[in-house]
Design a protein around this motif. Structure first.
Motif, PDB file in Angstrom:
ATOM      1  N   ILE A  33      -6.706   3.188  -1.548  1.00 15.68           N
ATOM      2  CA  ILE A  33      -5.782   2.161  -1.269  1.00 15.68           C
ATOM      3  C   ILE A  33      -6.094   1.699   0.225  1.00 15.68           C
ATOM      4  O   ILE A  33      -5.808   2.443   1.221  1.00 15.68           O
ATOM      5  CB  ILE A  33      -4.433   2.281  -1.429  1.00 15.68           C
ATOM      6  CG1 ILE A  33      -4.139   2.907  -2.976  1.00 15.68           C
ATOM      7  CG2 ILE A  33      -3.533   1.098  -1.176  1.00 15.68           C
ATOM      8  CD1 ILE A  33      -4.430   1.838  -4.043  1.00 15.68           C
ATOM      9  N   THR A  85       0.624   3.974  -3.148  1.00 14.30           N
ATOM     10  CA  THR A  85       0.194   5.521  -2.662  1.00 14.30           C
ATOM     11  C   THR A  85       1.435   6.681  -3.111  1.00 14.30           C
ATOM     12  O   THR A  85       1.155   7.751  -2.911  1.00 14.30           O
ATOM     13  CB  THR A  85      -0.262   5.844  -1.267  1.00 14.30           C
ATOM     14  OG1 THR A  85       1.044   5.206  -0.459  1.00 14.30           O
ATOM     15  CG2 THR A  85      -1.521   4.911  -0.923  1.00 14.30           C
ATOM     16  N   GLY A  90      -4.592   5.889   1.809  1.00 20.35           N
ATOM     17  CA  GLY A  90      -4.347   6.892   0.883  1.00 20.35           C
ATOM     18  C   GLY A  90      -4.792   6.640  -0.375  1.00 20.35           C
ATOM     19  O   GLY A  90      -5.839   5.817  -0.594  1.00 20.35           O
ATOM     20  N   THR A  91      -4.651   7.069  -1.467  1.00 15.81           N
ATOM     21  CA  THR A  91      -5.006   7.184  -2.966  1.00 15.81           C
ATOM     22  C   THR A  91      -4.025   6.707  -3.847  1.00 15.81           C
ATOM     23  O   THR A  91      -2.729   6.976  -3.515  1.00 15.81           O
ATOM     24  CB  THR A  91      -5.839   8.358  -3.290  1.00 15.81           C
ATOM     25  OG1 THR A  91      -5.091   9.333  -3.299  1.00 15.81           O
ATOM     26  CG2 THR A  91      -7.197   8.391  -2.594  1.00 15.81           C
ATOM     27  N   LEU A  92      -4.355   6.114  -5.011  1.00 18.33           N
ATOM     28  CA  LEU A  92      -3.466   5.687  -5.674  1.00 18.33           C
ATOM     29  C   LEU A  92      -2.416   6.837  -6.329  1.00 18.33           C
ATOM     30  O   LEU A  92      -3.212   7.953  -6.819  1.00 18.33           O
ATOM     31  CB  LEU A  92      -4.047   5.035  -7.034  1.00 18.33           C
ATOM     32  CG  LEU A  92      -3.192   4.224  -8.053  1.00 18.33           C
ATOM     33  CD1 LEU A  92      -2.685   2.972  -7.439  1.00 18.33           C
ATOM     34  CD2 LEU A  92      -4.171   3.748  -9.080  1.00 18.33           C
ATOM     35  N   SER A  93      -1.038   6.541  -6.275  1.00 22.61           N
ATOM     36  CA  SER A  93      -0.361   7.742  -6.990  1.00 22.61           C
ATOM     37  C   SER A  93      -0.518   7.878  -8.399  1.00 22.61           C
ATOM     38  O   SER A  93      -1.041   7.082  -9.093  1.00 22.61           O
ATOM     39  CB  SER A  93       1.195   7.489  -6.727  1.00 22.61           C
ATOM     40  OG  SER A  93       1.671   6.297  -7.275  1.00 22.61           O
ATOM     41  N   THR A 125      -6.466   8.432  -9.892  1.00 29.02           N
ATOM     42  CA  THR A 125      -5.723   8.716  -8.751  1.00 29.02           C
ATOM     43  C   THR A 125      -6.759   8.859  -7.559  1.00 29.02           C
ATOM     44  O   THR A 125      -6.324   8.891  -6.448  1.00 29.02           O
ATOM     45  CB  THR A 125      -4.982  10.047  -8.819  1.00 29.02           C
ATOM     46  OG1 THR A 125      -6.033  10.886  -9.405  1.00 29.02           O
ATOM     47  CG2 THR A 125      -3.770   9.923  -9.760  1.00 29.02           C
ATOM     48  N   SER A 176      -8.570   3.406   4.987  1.00 25.32           N
ATOM     49  CA  SER A 176      -7.947   3.990   3.818  1.00 25.32           C
ATOM     50  C   SER A 176      -6.317   4.074   4.169  1.00 25.32           C
ATOM     51  O   SER A 176      -6.203   4.999   5.236  1.00 25.32           O
ATOM     52  CB  SER A 176      -8.561   5.157   3.289  1.00 25.32           C
ATOM     53  OG  SER A 176      -7.594   5.802   2.126  1.00 25.32           O
ATOM     54  N   GLU A 206       3.919   7.307  -1.489  1.00 23.88           N
ATOM     55  CA  GLU A 206       4.597   7.590   0.109  1.00 23.88           C
ATOM     56  C   GLU A 206       6.042   7.498  -0.183  1.00 23.88           C
ATOM     57  O   GLU A 206       6.551   6.383  -0.484  1.00 23.88           O
ATOM     58  CB  GLU A 206       3.751   7.417   1.154  1.00 23.88           C
ATOM     59  CG  GLU A 206       4.111   8.213   2.212  1.00 23.88           C
ATOM     60  CD  GLU A 206       4.157   9.562   2.293  1.00 23.88           C
ATOM     61  OE1 GLU A 206       4.950  10.152   2.347  1.00 23.88           O
ATOM     62  OE2 GLU A 206       2.679   9.951   2.129  1.00 23.88           O
ATOM     63  N   PRO A 239       0.851  -1.440  -0.085  1.00 25.41           N
ATOM     64  CA  PRO A 239      -0.082  -0.126   0.117  1.00 25.41           C
ATOM     65  C   PRO A 239       0.648   1.350  -0.065  1.00 25.41           C
ATOM     66  O   PRO A 239       0.330   2.346  -0.663  1.00 25.41           O
ATOM     67  CB  PRO A 239      -0.926  -0.285   1.267  1.00 25.41           C
ATOM     68  CG  PRO A 239      -1.097  -1.658   1.749  1.00 25.41           C
ATOM     69  CD  PRO A 239       0.472  -2.077   1.192  1.00 25.41           C
TER      70      PRO A 239
END
Length: 557
Positions: free
Chosen positions: A269, A191, A251-254, A265, A249, A193, A187
């Motif tokens: 995730i 994301t 985060g969200t998809l990079s 986006t 969650s 990160e 994940p």
């Protein structure tokens, strides 16, 4: 839900990764794809004689991209636009050393082929010594930091593996900043990160394998680890204090991964988790029903209301953690270190002449020999099962114990080895296979007995995973040995379905995972009912199994 919304569940197994696109409204599978890890298949970075099993992160990354893209291709562009979330499950404890940005060392130049920079797979037992040291060390503290992991720390788990790598590899020790579980890293990767401090760590992984417990404020104090070995100094500060359940969650998809996968986006995730725990959800687990995920090993999952577990600690299992399966309930984990691996070992043993002697034959060419080996090998277990099922019940037949890869539960001990007794000139392959199958079922019974003696009832059984779906012989024997019906879930990739259910919850499609289970679960397609006469026979055989197991354990001490 007026319009169809889709979610992706990604299930990382020992040999492969599988992804599914599921309709969040009804749980119907829209597409699925499986990817075999190429480096793992070649046996790279592994040494079975040393119990060393490592996997390259590129196997995971390539499999993630290829399976999701294959699923999207099958589902079509319209479905891709309606994908709302992705959640992954993985094996565990499967961890890796990372730098300060969370990049695995194996992806950094100079470490591409270093086994100690790879993911240390769940079945890696190179840290038996370190696990024993942790168990002895924990006795020196007023707080029992092992109380929520069954009282015994295993070489299959986070801290034992971490310490072993730090001790044996100075380069990794120097360049690693921290360590992450596979289910946390994927994940984090999706994301985009790069701040390790922002990684949302799985409650499931941290609680069952990493000694995290809310009751004592997170991980044990740095003093606990530093006094065990100074090499561990400072790691608690670089790991985590907070953990998250998988309905949350991450985060969200990079942008990078959105472009690679052809998704938006806006895709959520979810926080990752372990395969068996999400598989239990995909298999529609109920309180006090034991969900048995039967693959290379077994992972047995039971959930109970938190109120029922107050003041109750089950000894010798792989932990009990609030929210590790279903948020708001206690998740209890047990399992066997070798299940399908037991049958695979015997198959490999019997297949040896096919590979080594056929390739030397002057009668057939190499290509034909290889094809013949594959064809015959694929038929061995099915034929053994057919022949073993026809054997008469014999109280004095060959007998085995199920410790080919040590014992996970009850009471972890990876030093233990297996044995087969009662061999004679009449002991043929079907009879030995029957003994091995019995041993895996008897090992399962030992787990059920432990739950019951510790005051946790087991009211039913749910079977999921490859063995549960494919082997009627072993499942019927399991029902007979355990003297309980076993319901087999209808979904083929049940762990991936569980991940999809969590994805739907993390995306807000459902307020809680129980709602996702009710809407997306498709029920059961087979039930194996115990036969009273065979159950009585196996109860006698089980007593002999326990005697043999006790003798072997006594010789190991």
């Amino acid at each position: 839900m007026n319009t169809d919304q889709f979610v992706i569940g990604v299930d990382y197994g020992t040999d492969s990764v599988r992804s599914v696109i599921v309709n969040a409204r009804n749980g119907k599978e829209l597409a699925s794809s499986v990817f075999q890890y190429p480096r793992w298949k070649q046996g790279l970075y592994c040494d079975a004689s040393q119990n060393r099993f490592r996997q390259h992160p590129l196997d995971y990354v390539e499999g993630l991209e290829q399976t999701i893209k294959n699923c999207i291709k099958q589902a079509g562009a319209d479905a891709a636009k309606a994908i709302k979330a992705i959640t992954v499950d993985t094996t565990g404890s499967t961890l890796i050393a990372v730098n300060e940005q969370g990049v695995p060392l194996a992806l950094i130049p100079g470490y591409e082929n270093n086994p100690d920079a790879m993911f240390v797979l769940w079945k890696d037992h190179t840290s038996i010594k370190e696990a024993a040291e942790i168990n002895d060390h924990a006795k020196n503290f007023d707080i029992n930091y092992l109380q929520y992991v069954g009282g015994i720390y295993s070489s299959e788990w986070f801290w034992a593996k971490l310490l072993h790598i730090l001790r044996v590899n100075p380069e990794v020790r120097q360049d690693c900043y921290s360590w992450v579980e596979h289910c946390d890293w994927v994940p984090f990767l999706l994301t985009g990160e790069t701040d390790l401090g922002k990684m949302k760590r799985s409650r499931c992984a941290a609680g069952h394998k990493g000694l995290w417990a809310a009751e004592y404020g997170g991980l044990p104090p740095d003093e606990f680890f530093t006094s065990l070995d100074p090499l561990l100094k400072g790691y608690t500060a670089r790991l985590f204090k907070d953990t998250y359940t998988s309905d949350v969650s991450a985060g969200t998809l990079s942008e990078e991964w959105a472009a690679r996968l052809g998704l938006s986006t806006d895709v959520v995730i979810g926080v990752g988790g372990f395969d068996a725990h999400m598989g239990a959800v995909g298999g529609q687990i109920e309180p006090y029903h034991l969900s048995k995920v039967m693959g290379t090993s077994t992972c047995d999952i039971l959930v109970a209301p938190n109120a029922d577990m107050k003041g109750k600690l089950v000894k010798g299992i792989c932990g009990q953690v609030d929210g590790s399966v279903i948020p708001g309930m206690a998740g209890l984990e047990a399992g066997q270190s070798a299940f399908g691996d037991t049958y695979a070992w015997f198959k490999s043993l019997l297949s040896w002449p096919l590979g080594d002697l056929l390739s030397q034959s002057a009668l057939i060419d190499a290509k034909t020999a290889a094809a013949l080996k594959t064809e015959l090998s694929d038929r061995i277990i099915a034929e053994l099962s057919k022949q073993a099922a026809q054997l008469p019940l014999d109280e004095d037949a060959e007998l085995s114990v199920d410790w080919l890869n040590g014992r996970r539960t009850p009471d972890a001990n990876q030093l233990l080895t297996s044995a087969i007794t009662g061999l004679s000139l009449g002991s043929d392959a079907p009879r030995i296979f029957r003994a091995l199958a019995e041993s895996t079922c008897f090992g399962a019974k030992a787990i059920v007995e432990r739950f019951k003696t510790e005051g946790v009832p087991v009211e039913g059984l749910i079977g999921i995973g490859g063995v549960a779906k494919k082997s009627a012989y072993i499942m019927q024997m399991m029902a007979d040995v355990l003297q309980m019906p076993i319901r087999i879930h209808q979904f083929e990739h049940t762990c991936a379905l569980g991940a999809a259910m969590f994805a739907a919850t993390a995306a807000g499609i459902y307020p809680k995972v129980e709602d996702a289970m009710a809407a997306m679960g498709g029920g059961f397609d087979t039930t194996y009912t115990p036969d009273a006469a065979r159950s009585a026979f196996y109860e006698q055989r089980y007593q002999k199994y326990k005697e043999l197991a006790a003798y072997i354990e006594q010789q190991t001490v």
